[in-house]
Design a protein around this motif. Structure first.
Motif, PDB file in Angstrom:
ATOM      1  N   ASN A  89      48.243  38.363 -23.588  1.00 43.88           N
ATOM      2  CA  ASN A  89      48.550  39.610 -24.273  1.00 43.88           C
ATOM      3  C   ASN A  89      47.848  39.652 -25.633  1.00 43.88           C
ATOM      4  OD1 ASN A  89      50.143  41.385 -26.155  1.00 43.88           O
ATOM      5  ND2 ASN A  89      51.193  41.837 -24.228  1.00 43.88           N
ATOM      6  N   CYS A 101      49.813  37.373 -19.255  1.00 40.26           N
ATOM      7  CA  CYS A 101      49.985  38.650 -18.555  1.00 40.26           C
ATOM      8  C   CYS A 101      49.568  38.409 -17.110  1.00 40.26           C
ATOM      9  CB  CYS A 101      49.065  39.733 -19.114  1.00 40.26           C
ATOM     10  SG  CYS A 101      49.344  40.187 -20.820  1.00 40.26           S
ATOM     11  N   GLU A 106      49.703  44.859 -18.397  1.00 42.47           N
ATOM     12  CA  GLU A 106      50.856  44.387 -19.167  1.00 42.47           C
ATOM     13  C   GLU A 106      50.560  44.340 -20.656  1.00 42.47           C
ATOM     14  OE1 GLU A 106      52.814  40.806 -17.699  1.00 42.47           O
ATOM     15  OE2 GLU A 106      52.059  41.275 -15.703  1.00 42.47           O
ATOM     16  N   SER A 107      49.290  44.353 -21.026  1.00 46.68           N
ATOM     17  CA  SER A 107      48.897  44.360 -22.426  1.00 46.68           C
ATOM     18  C   SER A 107      48.377  45.765 -22.725  1.00 46.68           C
ATOM     19  CB  SER A 107      47.808  43.310 -22.684  1.00 46.68           C
ATOM     20  OG  SER A 107      47.501  43.224 -24.056  1.00 46.68           O
TER      21      SER A 107
END
Length: 137
Positions: A89, A101, A106-107
């Motif tokens: 991340n 991640c 997700e980031s």
């Protein structure tokens, strides 16, 4: 566990979005891979090292948080020949936190991609994220 003496190449990439300051992205990358040169070109920051010690902070975080299973799963899944990779991340790295991640999404601002190349990839994975059966105490 001692850092294995293996020939390797570690590449770390992070895209620099139009809304981001390249210096801040470089700072986030520098929290992931230590003591290396950073290059900014074509909208991304790239760092390369040939020393496993440069990712010792990732290894220490994996050990501290006992997150070896997640990292091993990602590295095994992403292994092709002598290469594997995983995402971290970017925002977390900026504030000096190492967080994996499983998916790039997700980031929110995009991930940092860590790519490991070595003929001894298993030794690197065993050092970075040891199999639970190898962990003692």
């Amino acid at each position: 566990m001692k850092i294995p003496k293996v020939a390797c190449k570690i590449e770390v990439y992070a895209a620099v979005n139009p809304s981001e300051d390249p210096d801040k992205v470089r700072l986030a990358v520098s929290k992931v891979i230590l003591e290396t040169d950073y290059q900014y070109k074509e909208g991304s920051i790239k760092a390369i090292s040939h020393e496993l010690e440069s990712i010792s902070k990732i290894q220490e975080t994996i050990k501290k948080h006992r997150s070896n299973r997640v990292y091993r799963r990602q590295m095994r899944y992403n292994t092709k020949g002598d290469t594997t990779w995983f995402y971290l991340n970017k925002q977390a790295a900026f504030v000096d936190v190492i967080a994996i991640c499983e998916e790039a999404e997700e980031s929110a601002m995009g991930p940092i991609k860590v790519i490991l190349h070595s003929k001894d990839l298993d030794k690197i994975m065993d050092w970075l994220a040891p199999d639970d059966r190898e962990i003692t105490g």
